[in-house]
Design an enzyme around this catalytic site. Structure first.
Site, PDB file in Angstrom:
ATOM      1  N   ARG B  56      45.425  68.732  36.164  1.00 60.85           N
ATOM      2  CA  ARG B  56      44.276  68.521  35.279  1.00 60.85           C
ATOM      3  C   ARG B  56      43.625  69.818  34.825  1.00 60.85           C
ATOM      4  NH1 ARG B  56      42.481  64.312  38.195  1.00 60.85           N
ATOM      5  NH2 ARG B  56      44.357  64.774  39.342  1.00 60.85           N
ATOM      6  N   THR B  57      43.489  70.789  35.723  1.00 62.79           N
ATOM      7  CA  THR B  57      42.802  72.015  35.318  1.00 62.79           C
ATOM      8  C   THR B  57      43.579  72.717  34.212  1.00 62.79           C
ATOM      9  OG1 THR B  57      41.932  72.269  37.545  1.00 62.79           O
ATOM     10  CG2 THR B  57      41.867  74.200  36.132  1.00 62.79           C
ATOM     11  N   LYS B  84      61.924  87.189  41.166  1.00 58.33           N
ATOM     12  CA  LYS B  84      62.738  88.390  41.382  1.00 58.33           C
ATOM     13  C   LYS B  84      61.953  89.436  42.153  1.00 58.33           C
ATOM     14  CE  LYS B  84      64.887  87.634  36.874  1.00 58.33           C
ATOM     15  NZ  LYS B  84      64.812  88.098  35.482  1.00 58.33           N
ATOM     16  N   ARG B 106      44.915  81.023  38.697  1.00 58.99           N
ATOM     17  CA  ARG B 106      44.761  80.258  39.932  1.00 58.99           C
ATOM     18  C   ARG B 106      45.710  80.852  40.952  1.00 58.99           C
ATOM     19  NH1 ARG B 106      44.733  73.807  40.688  1.00 58.99           N
ATOM     20  NH2 ARG B 106      42.597  74.213  40.044  1.00 58.99           N
ATOM     21  N   HIS B 134      35.821  77.744  42.380  1.00 58.54           N
ATOM     22  CA  HIS B 134      36.439  77.025  41.270  1.00 58.54           C
ATOM     23  C   HIS B 134      35.311  76.758  40.269  1.00 58.54           C
ATOM     24  CE1 HIS B 134      38.957  74.690  38.851  1.00 58.54           C
ATOM     25  NE2 HIS B 134      39.358  73.753  39.675  1.00 58.54           N
TER      26      HIS B 134
END
Lengths: 188, 325
Positions: B56-57, B84, B106, B134
């Site tokens: 959702r975010t 990598k 995030r 948040h």
């Protein structure tokens, strides 16, 4: 001469200091009635006409013109307001913030939109308003009514209904309220 | 001067929170238009840097950016050079070199957004860092609450559940109290943070005693992936003590708002019936998320003055070119 606090996008605004009075409250009232009659005449009535005031200065004028049109014709005239901040071309060049929430009462498809603002200057606000209107549908035509046309246009835009033409210097400020129109400057 | 980054609710203070909520009204109106798109951030480039799962975010930010006409760059860790062995710093410098105006990040570690803000010049928006913050979730929660209650002054909000691991709780407490609300956190001792020093809230272990006094109950997701730590004896016992069950729902005030940041574990912290109750604001929260994130993106990216347009003309009649406020 009068002074008054003017609310504009921060950090603009401040105290407006009037130098000359160019229209009285009665002059404004007469102009409102004349422009209302002109709008009705030009559109052969008020069928499909929607009155839209530009936030924030155009809204009180648009309310008065809308009321006058209702009184003259005895018919309902849909009324909306629009804040053009998010459509301006100077976002990122100067601080631009929406001041009020836009409110358009109906789908604008095939409507005749009469935009109403207090002062027509560079024409950039009207360009933004035309852009904003397209997000609400495709009007049949858009007309522009302003209380004061002060010149200095930077875009090919002209008004259809004018309260008064007032020649100005670029650095002057034109202050329009329902109590009158004054020329002056902003004191920071 | 409008803020450049959104890292933590604490950076904003009451004035900026209220300004963002005020702006959100305008963006909610944009979302309701027949064509919900404005050209406000045309030419701005925003990159998503999500080192942790999110639906959702991320979708909410993506929708917000598109409604503002910004361009977006997607970056998903699973298919990138991170596999990598590229470091966080090199990844950020690479994205920055392509020219971005904002990075929405995030990460599972607290503090990462601050670190990135030191490395590169773009605006950084914290979309969740570990257990820490948040902020956009807290802003959309505030908006949802003010839609219902007007002002939050004097309102009482209970935040229930896994406080310890919750960045939502940490941001929400800061935001709600900044707006004048009183917050009580409710959880078993094992789900409380090790220290509550500096937490601006009351603490309770008895949900039934708190519920009659609240205007809103905010249920946190029971983080099932952490159950191997055995923080609660069993999910059923947790539900009995701290879930919004059908029985608790019946005794809940008629005007009490039920909130949840999602994703919900129906039947654990919130019952099936409670999730779909008319008092539940869960879908409203999601809808508001888009509008709030539009306001945040516009505030950070639309008001940089001449900084963002080095070649833009500066008309001498336009006044000073500082931010707002």
């Amino acid at each position: 001469m009068a002074e008054r606090e003017r609310k504009m996008t921060r950090p603009f605004g401040g105290v407006f200091v009037a130098r000359t009075s160019v229209m009285s409250a009665d002059d404004i009232d007469r102009a409102i009635w004349r422009m209302s009659h002109e709008i009705i005449e030009h559109n052969h009535g008020v069928d499909n006409v929607v009155v839209v005031g530009l936030q924030t200065g155009g809204v009180p004028l648009a309310e008065r013109i809308g009321e006058a049109m209702v009184e003259i014709t005895g018919r309902d005239v849909p009324f909306g307001t629009i804040d053009v901040a998010l459509h301006r071309d100077d976002i990122g060049i100067r601080p631009v913030m929406p001041e009020e929430v836009t409110s358009i009462p109906c789908d604008l498809l095939n409507k005749v939109v009469v935009l109403i603002d207090d002062v027509l200057f560079t024409g950039r606000t009207i360009r933004a308003a035309l852009d904003a209107l397209t997000t609400f549908g495709r009007p049949r035509s858009v007309q522009l009514a302003v209380m004061v046309d002060r010149g200095h246009r930077e875009l090919p835009i002209r008004p259809d209904y004018v309260g008064k033409n007032i020649p100005t210097r670029r650095d002057e400020v034109v202050d329009v309220t329902l109590d009158g129109v004054q020329l002056g400057e902003m004191r920071k | 001067m409008s803020p450049k980054h959104l890292l933590s609710i604490d950076d904003l203070g009451r004035d900026w929170i209220e300004e963002i909520l005020r702006l959100t009204d305008s963006f909610a109106e944009v979302s309701a238009r027949p064509i919900p798109k404005v050209p406000a951030l045309r030419g701005k480039n925003i990159a998503w840097l999500f080192y942790e799962d999110s639906t959702r975010t991320r979708l909410s930010f993506e929708t917000a950016a598109k409604r503002l006409s910004a361009d977006t760059m997607n970056f998903s860790v699973s298919s990138s050079s991170v596999n990598k062995g590229e470091s966080l710093r090199d990844t950020c410098l690479t994205i920055s070199a392509m020219g971005v105006d904002a990075i929405v990040v995030r990460h599972k570690s607290a503090g990462v957004p601050w670190q990135i803000a030191k490395w590169i010049d773009a605006s950084i928006i914290n979309a969740g860092d570990g257990w820490h913050q948040h902020p956009t979730q807290a802003l959309l929660d505030c908006y949802t609450l003010t839609q219902k209650f007007g002002s939050l002054d004097g309102r009482h909000i209970a935040i229930v559940g896994d406080i310890k691991h919750s960045r939502v709780a940490r941001s929400d407490i800061a935001a709600f109290t900044a707006l004048g609300a009183e917050v009580t956190i409710v959880a078993p001792q094992t789900l409380m943070p090790p220290s509550l020093e500096g937490w601006n809230c009351k603490v309770s272990h008895d949900l039934d005693a708190v519920l009659p006094t609240v205007d809103a109950v905010y249920l946190l997701r029971m983080q099932l992936e952490r159950q191997q730590e055995a923080l609660v004896p069993s999910l059923r016992e947790y539900t009995a003590g701290y879930g919004l069950t059908d029985e608790r729902l019946e005794h809940l005030g008629a005007n009490t708002l039920i909130m949840h940041p999602g994703p919900m574990n129906r039947g654990v912290e919130i019952s099936q019936k409670a999730a779909d109750d008319p008092r539940s604001a869960v879908t409203q929260q999601v809808a508001n998320g888009v509008s709030v994130r539009m306001a945040v993106l516009f505030l950070l990216l639309g008001n940089n003055g001449s900084d963002s347009h080095p070649n833009a003309p500066r008309p001498n009649d336009q006044g000073p070119n500082e931010g707002i406020l």
